[in-house]
Design a protein around this motif. Sequence first.
Motif, PDB file in Angstrom:
ATOM      1  N   GLU A  80     -27.759  11.500 -15.656  1.00  0.00           N
ATOM      2  CA  GLU A  80     -27.847  11.050 -17.039  1.00  0.00           C
ATOM      3  C   GLU A  80     -26.610  10.306 -17.523  1.00  0.00           C
ATOM      4  OE1 GLU A  80     -28.656  14.747 -19.014  1.00  0.00           O
ATOM      5  OE2 GLU A  80     -30.476  15.059 -17.826  1.00  0.00           O
ATOM      6  N   GLY A  81     -25.476  10.509 -16.844  1.00  0.00           N
ATOM      7  CA  GLY A  81     -24.215   9.928 -17.315  1.00  0.00           C
ATOM      8  C   GLY A  81     -24.089   8.433 -17.128  1.00  0.00           C
ATOM      9  N   GLY A  82     -24.739   7.903 -16.086  1.00  0.00           N
ATOM     10  CA  GLY A  82     -24.687   6.469 -15.853  1.00  0.00           C
ATOM     11  C   GLY A  82     -23.367   5.957 -15.306  1.00  0.00           C
ATOM     12  N   ARG A  83     -22.489   6.855 -14.891  1.00  0.00           N
ATOM     13  CA  ARG A  83     -21.169   6.468 -14.408  1.00  0.00           C
ATOM     14  C   ARG A  83     -20.596   7.553 -13.518  1.00  0.00           C
ATOM     15  NH1 ARG A  83     -18.046   7.583 -20.147  1.00  0.00           N
ATOM     16  NH2 ARG A  83     -19.095   9.565 -20.503  1.00  0.00           N
ATOM     17  N   PHE A  84     -19.693   7.171 -12.649  1.00  0.00           N
ATOM     18  CA  PHE A  84     -18.967   8.130 -11.811  1.00  0.00           C
ATOM     19  C   PHE A  84     -17.731   7.437 -11.244  1.00  0.00           C
ATOM     20  CE2 PHE A  84     -22.199   6.256  -8.997  1.00  0.00           C
ATOM     21  CZ  PHE A  84     -21.430   5.794  -7.930  1.00  0.00           C
ATOM     22  N   ALA A  85     -16.793   8.239 -10.769  1.00  0.00           N
ATOM     23  CA  ALA A  85     -15.605   7.709 -10.084  1.00  0.00           C
ATOM     24  C   ALA A  85     -15.500   8.395  -8.729  1.00  0.00           C
ATOM     25  CB  ALA A  85     -14.344   7.946 -10.904  1.00  0.00           C
ATOM     26  N   ILE A  86     -15.141   7.624  -7.730  1.00  0.00           N
ATOM     27  CA  ILE A  86     -14.909   8.127  -6.379  1.00  0.00           C
ATOM     28  C   ILE A  86     -13.400   8.158  -6.175  1.00  0.00           C
ATOM     29  CG2 ILE A  86     -15.220   7.708  -3.911  1.00  0.00           C
ATOM     30  CD1 ILE A  86     -17.912   8.076  -5.079  1.00  0.00           C
ATOM     31  N   ASN A  87     -12.869   9.315  -5.815  1.00  0.00           N
ATOM     32  CA  ASN A  87     -11.443   9.480  -5.550  1.00  0.00           C
ATOM     33  C   ASN A  87     -11.283   9.813  -4.072  1.00  0.00           C
ATOM     34  OD1 ASN A  87     -10.077   9.728  -8.448  1.00  0.00           O
ATOM     35  ND2 ASN A  87     -12.049  10.784  -8.524  1.00  0.00           N
ATOM     36  N   ILE A  88     -10.677   8.917  -3.293  1.00  0.00           N
ATOM     37  CA  ILE A  88     -10.486   9.150  -1.859  1.00  0.00           C
ATOM     38  C   ILE A  88      -9.215   9.963  -1.670  1.00  0.00           C
ATOM     39  CG2 ILE A  88     -10.129   8.088   0.395  1.00  0.00           C
ATOM     40  CD1 ILE A  88     -11.757   5.707  -0.589  1.00  0.00           C
ATOM     41  N   LEU A  89      -9.342  11.096  -0.987  1.00  0.00           N
ATOM     42  CA  LEU A  89      -8.239  12.038  -0.885  1.00  0.00           C
ATOM     43  C   LEU A  89      -7.287  11.736   0.264  1.00  0.00           C
ATOM     44  CD1 LEU A  89     -10.045  15.411  -1.668  1.00  0.00           C
ATOM     45  CD2 LEU A  89      -9.056  13.717  -3.238  1.00  0.00           C
ATOM     46  N   SER A  90      -6.020  12.078   0.037  1.00  0.00           N
ATOM     47  CA  SER A  90      -4.987  11.950   1.063  1.00  0.00           C
ATOM     48  C   SER A  90      -4.861  13.269   1.815  1.00  0.00           C
ATOM     49  CB  SER A  90      -3.648  11.569   0.424  1.00  0.00           C
ATOM     50  OG  SER A  90      -3.193  12.612  -0.409  1.00  0.00           O
ATOM     51  N   GLU A  91      -4.159  13.232   2.935  1.00  0.00           N
ATOM     52  CA  GLU A  91      -4.055  14.402   3.795  1.00  0.00           C
ATOM     53  C   GLU A  91      -3.438  15.618   3.103  1.00  0.00           C
ATOM     54  OE1 GLU A  91      -1.554  13.855   7.190  1.00  0.00           O
ATOM     55  OE2 GLU A  91       0.084  13.024   5.998  1.00  0.00           O
ATOM     56  N   ASP A  92      -2.661  15.410   2.048  1.00  0.00           N
ATOM     57  CA  ASP A  92      -2.030  16.543   1.365  1.00  0.00           C
ATOM     58  C   ASP A  92      -2.867  17.064   0.191  1.00  0.00           C
ATOM     59  OD1 ASP A  92      -1.591  14.322  -0.183  1.00  0.00           O
ATOM     60  OD2 ASP A  92       0.505  14.773  -0.635  1.00  0.00           O
ATOM     61  N   PRO A 115      -8.373   9.027 -17.621  1.00  0.00           N
ATOM     62  CA  PRO A 115      -9.691   8.393 -17.703  1.00  0.00           C
ATOM     63  C   PRO A 115      -9.669   6.974 -17.145  1.00  0.00           C
ATOM     64  CG  PRO A 115      -8.666   8.438 -19.856  1.00  0.00           C
ATOM     65  CD  PRO A 115      -7.751   9.190 -18.927  1.00  0.00           C
ATOM     66  N   GLY A 116     -10.670   6.676 -16.328  1.00  0.00           N
ATOM     67  CA  GLY A 116     -10.826   5.325 -15.822  1.00  0.00           C
ATOM     68  C   GLY A 116     -11.488   4.446 -16.870  1.00  0.00           C
ATOM     69  N   THR A 117     -11.841   3.253 -16.491  1.00  0.00           N
ATOM     70  CA  THR A 117     -12.498   2.297 -17.387  1.00  0.00           C
ATOM     71  C   THR A 117     -13.767   2.888 -17.997  1.00  0.00           C
ATOM     72  OG1 THR A 117     -11.631   0.463 -16.098  1.00  0.00           O
ATOM     73  CG2 THR A 117     -13.507  -0.024 -17.510  1.00  0.00           C
ATOM     74  N   THR A 118     -14.525   3.652 -17.198  1.00  0.00           N
ATOM     75  CA  THR A 118     -15.774   4.248 -17.683  1.00  0.00           C
ATOM     76  C   THR A 118     -15.550   5.582 -18.381  1.00  0.00           C
ATOM     77  OG1 THR A 118     -16.206   5.477 -15.648  1.00  0.00           O
ATOM     78  CG2 THR A 118     -17.059   3.204 -15.769  1.00  0.00           C
ATOM     79  N   GLY A 119     -14.312   6.070 -18.373  1.00  0.00           N
ATOM     80  CA  GLY A 119     -14.007   7.372 -18.949  1.00  0.00           C
ATOM     81  C   GLY A 119     -14.022   8.495 -17.923  1.00  0.00           C
ATOM     82  N   CYS A 120     -14.486   8.209 -16.708  1.00  0.00           N
ATOM     83  CA  CYS A 120     -14.542   9.239 -15.665  1.00  0.00           C
ATOM     84  C   CYS A 120     -13.138   9.573 -15.175  1.00  0.00           C
ATOM     85  CB  CYS A 120     -15.390   8.767 -14.487  1.00  0.00           C
ATOM     86  SG  CYS A 120     -17.129   8.622 -14.897  1.00  0.00           S
ATOM     87  N   PHE A 130     -12.382   4.397  -7.137  1.00  0.00           N
ATOM     88  CA  PHE A 130     -13.371   3.396  -7.526  1.00  0.00           C
ATOM     89  C   PHE A 130     -14.107   3.924  -8.750  1.00  0.00           C
ATOM     90  CE2 PHE A 130     -12.655   3.263  -3.028  1.00  0.00           C
ATOM     91  CZ  PHE A 130     -12.459   1.921  -2.765  1.00  0.00           C
ATOM     92  N   ASP A 131     -13.995   3.227  -9.853  1.00  0.00           N
ATOM     93  CA  ASP A 131     -14.673   3.609 -11.092  1.00  0.00           C
ATOM     94  C   ASP A 131     -15.972   2.799 -11.150  1.00  0.00           C
ATOM     95  OD1 ASP A 131     -15.013   4.919 -13.485  1.00  0.00           O
ATOM     96  OD2 ASP A 131     -13.540   3.732 -14.592  1.00  0.00           O
ATOM     97  N   CYS A 132     -17.097   3.472 -11.351  1.00  0.00           N
ATOM     98  CA  CYS A 132     -18.397   2.829 -11.168  1.00  0.00           C
ATOM     99  C   CYS A 132     -19.378   3.119 -12.293  1.00  0.00           C
ATOM    100  CB  CYS A 132     -19.050   3.333  -9.873  1.00  0.00           C
ATOM    101  SG  CYS A 132     -18.037   3.143  -8.406  1.00  0.00           S
ATOM    102  N   ARG A 149     -21.975   0.391  -9.076  1.00  0.00           N
ATOM    103  CA  ARG A 149     -21.314  -0.912  -9.120  1.00  0.00           C
ATOM    104  C   ARG A 149     -19.862  -0.668  -9.530  1.00  0.00           C
ATOM    105  NH1 ARG A 149     -23.568  -6.365 -10.052  1.00  0.00           N
ATOM    106  NH2 ARG A 149     -21.731  -7.698 -10.208  1.00  0.00           N
ATOM    107  N   VAL A 150     -18.942  -1.099  -8.714  1.00  0.00           N
ATOM    108  CA  VAL A 150     -17.511  -0.882  -8.961  1.00  0.00           C
ATOM    109  C   VAL A 150     -17.070  -1.782 -10.116  1.00  0.00           C
ATOM    110  CG1 VAL A 150     -15.187  -0.996  -7.981  1.00  0.00           C
ATOM    111  CG2 VAL A 150     -17.123  -0.285  -6.533  1.00  0.00           C
ATOM    112  N   VAL A 151     -16.500  -1.152 -11.156  1.00  0.00           N
ATOM    113  CA  VAL A 151     -15.989  -1.916 -12.301  1.00  0.00           C
ATOM    114  C   VAL A 151     -14.464  -1.947 -12.317  1.00  0.00           C
ATOM    115  CG1 VAL A 151     -18.058  -1.547 -13.693  1.00  0.00           C
ATOM    116  CG2 VAL A 151     -16.135   0.061 -13.890  1.00  0.00           C
ATOM    117  N   ALA A 152     -13.843  -1.033 -11.590  1.00  0.00           N
ATOM    118  CA  ALA A 152     -12.383  -1.005 -11.463  1.00  0.00           C
ATOM    119  C   ALA A 152     -12.039  -0.187 -10.224  1.00  0.00           C
ATOM    120  CB  ALA A 152     -11.735  -0.377 -12.702  1.00  0.00           C
ATOM    121  N   PHE A 153     -10.909  -0.509  -9.615  1.00  0.00           N
ATOM    122  CA  PHE A 153     -10.457   0.267  -8.465  1.00  0.00           C
ATOM    123  C   PHE A 153      -8.962   0.091  -8.285  1.00  0.00           C
ATOM    124  CE2 PHE A 153     -11.092  -3.882  -6.647  1.00  0.00           C
ATOM    125  CZ  PHE A 153     -10.141  -3.998  -5.637  1.00  0.00           C
TER     126      PHE A 153
END
Length: 186
Positions: A80-92, A115-120, A130-132, A149-153
Amino acid sequence: MAGMAAGTAPETTTTQALDGRTLRSALGHFATGVTIVTGIGTRGRPVGVTANSFASVSLDPPLVSWSLSRESPNLATFREGGRFAINILSEDQQSLSARFARPVEDKFASVPWFPGTTGCPILPDGLAWFDCRVHASHDVGDHVIFIGRVVAFEERGGAPLVFFGGRYLSAPDLYEPDLSEPPSVR
């Protein structure tokens, strides 16, 4: 393989019943990166889940995907949110991954984010984010595949957190990829 006639299966091949445990074990032989996917729930409350199903879909338009179990208590938020952010994790960030993989009442307690561009929520110290906006979602089997769809990264670099064989690994020798030329595919 040397010594095998074309079109014949190796002698070690066995047909196994497609039960979930056996299939999951076999799929665990594919090494993946680890992400935390975030969104905004009811009353603006941040939500997040650990996921290793992240993939690049397209550069033009810029699309990425990930999947979520239909049993997840966060499914409605992402649908329902229409948005999400993907956070790629580092080894630590293994402990952060483990925290978001478990049912914890407030996964964001004492976890810094902005908060990213979408607020996520964007989590600092990862390799990239990646903010989508949701481009499409598909019900497939016991999961829902989200295409965004990526709107910011942003890319930060570093060594990735890797998941293989049911456990976390680090791969410090992978953190300096040569992205100057795309790999050739034949």
